[in-house]
Design a protein around this motif. Structure first.
Motif, PDB file in Angstrom:
ATOM      1  N   LEU A  12      32.314  44.488  28.647  1.00 48.91           N
ATOM      2  CA  LEU A  12      32.920  43.290  27.887  1.00 48.91           C
ATOM      3  C   LEU A  12      33.774  42.364  28.558  1.00 48.91           C
ATOM      4  O   LEU A  12      33.738  41.044  28.254  1.00 48.91           O
ATOM      5  N   GLU A  13      34.922  43.063  29.066  1.00 51.32           N
ATOM      6  CA  GLU A  13      36.030  42.065  29.703  1.00 51.32           C
ATOM      7  C   GLU A  13      35.540  41.241  30.909  1.00 51.32           C
ATOM      8  O   GLU A  13      35.861  40.094  31.131  1.00 51.32           O
ATOM      9  N   ILE A  30      30.433  36.470  36.111  1.00 58.01           N
ATOM     10  CA  ILE A  30      29.172  36.888  36.034  1.00 58.01           C
ATOM     11  C   ILE A  30      28.292  35.813  36.429  1.00 58.01           C
ATOM     12  O   ILE A  30      26.894  35.928  36.726  1.00 58.01           O
ATOM     13  N   ASP A  31      28.612  34.675  36.466  1.00 52.33           N
ATOM     14  CA  ASP A  31      27.976  33.308  36.740  1.00 52.33           C
ATOM     15  C   ASP A  31      28.125  32.824  38.288  1.00 52.33           C
ATOM     16  O   ASP A  31      27.634  31.954  38.881  1.00 52.33           O
ATOM     17  N   LEU A  32      28.985  33.476  38.992  1.00 51.80           N
ATOM     18  CA  LEU A  32      29.500  33.254  40.393  1.00 51.80           C
ATOM     19  C   LEU A  32      28.330  33.385  41.309  1.00 51.80           C
ATOM     20  O   LEU A  32      27.284  34.159  41.130  1.00 51.80           O
ATOM     21  N   GLY A  64      20.149  43.365  41.717  1.00 53.17           N
ATOM     22  CA  GLY A  64      19.301  42.756  40.783  1.00 53.17           C
ATOM     23  C   GLY A  64      19.660  43.034  39.302  1.00 53.17           C
ATOM     24  O   GLY A  64      18.567  43.058  38.608  1.00 53.17           O
ATOM     25  N   LEU A  65      20.695  43.350  38.696  1.00 53.45           N
ATOM     26  CA  LEU A  65      21.034  43.842  37.645  1.00 53.45           C
ATOM     27  C   LEU A  65      21.776  42.718  36.623  1.00 53.45           C
ATOM     28  O   LEU A  65      22.148  43.038  35.597  1.00 53.45           O
ATOM     29  N   GLU A  66      21.566  41.556  37.095  1.00 53.75           N
ATOM     30  CA  GLU A  66      22.398  40.550  36.420  1.00 53.75           C
ATOM     31  C   GLU A  66      21.731  40.605  34.984  1.00 53.75           C
ATOM     32  O   GLU A  66      22.436  40.033  34.078  1.00 53.75           O
ATOM     33  N   HIS A  67      20.672  40.881  34.556  1.00 51.91           N
ATOM     34  CA  HIS A  67      19.998  40.760  33.265  1.00 51.91           C
ATOM     35  C   HIS A  67      20.826  41.635  32.114  1.00 51.91           C
ATOM     36  O   HIS A  67      20.624  41.460  31.062  1.00 51.91           O
ATOM     37  N   ASP A  70      22.689  39.376  30.128  1.00 51.20           N
ATOM     38  CA  ASP A  70      22.115  38.427  29.093  1.00 51.20           C
ATOM     39  C   ASP A  70      22.473  38.626  27.608  1.00 51.20           C
ATOM     40  O   ASP A  70      22.834  37.611  27.001  1.00 51.20           O
ATOM     41  N   PRO A  71      22.664  39.701  26.910  1.00 51.33           N
ATOM     42  CA  PRO A  71      23.108  39.879  25.742  1.00 51.33           C
ATOM     43  C   PRO A  71      24.582  39.463  25.322  1.00 51.33           C
ATOM     44  O   PRO A  71      24.763  39.331  24.322  1.00 51.33           O
TER      45      PRO A  71
END
Length: 73
Positions: A12-13, A30-32, A64-67, A70-71
């Motif tokens: 979460l952090e 997470i968006d880098l 490939g675990l960026e998904h 998403d939540p």
């Protein structure tokens, strides 16, 4: 074999953490862009909490675990 469980608080952090310096200052970690995170991997992650966060982002993106985030966006 010991099972590994992710620390929900850490994740979460991580989802809320922002890049504190550089070209992508203010971006969510997470968006880098993946090439930027790979560059850190090659040059060496910073020490401390930020380094652990960037290393985790690297592992997530490299696999490939960026998904997973998403939540949390």
């Amino acid at each position: 074999m010991e099972e590994l469980f992710p620390d929900p608080k850490f994740l979460l952090e991580l989802a809320e953490a922002r890049m504190p310096f550089g070209k992508h200052q203010g971006w969510l970690l997470i968006d880098l862009p993946e090439p930027y995170v790979v560059w850190f991997k090659q040059k060496g992650f910073p020490h401390g909490k930020l380094g652990k966060q960037l290393e985790t982002i690297y592992v997530i993106k490299a696999n490939g675990l960026e998904h997973l985030f998403d939540p949390l966006r």
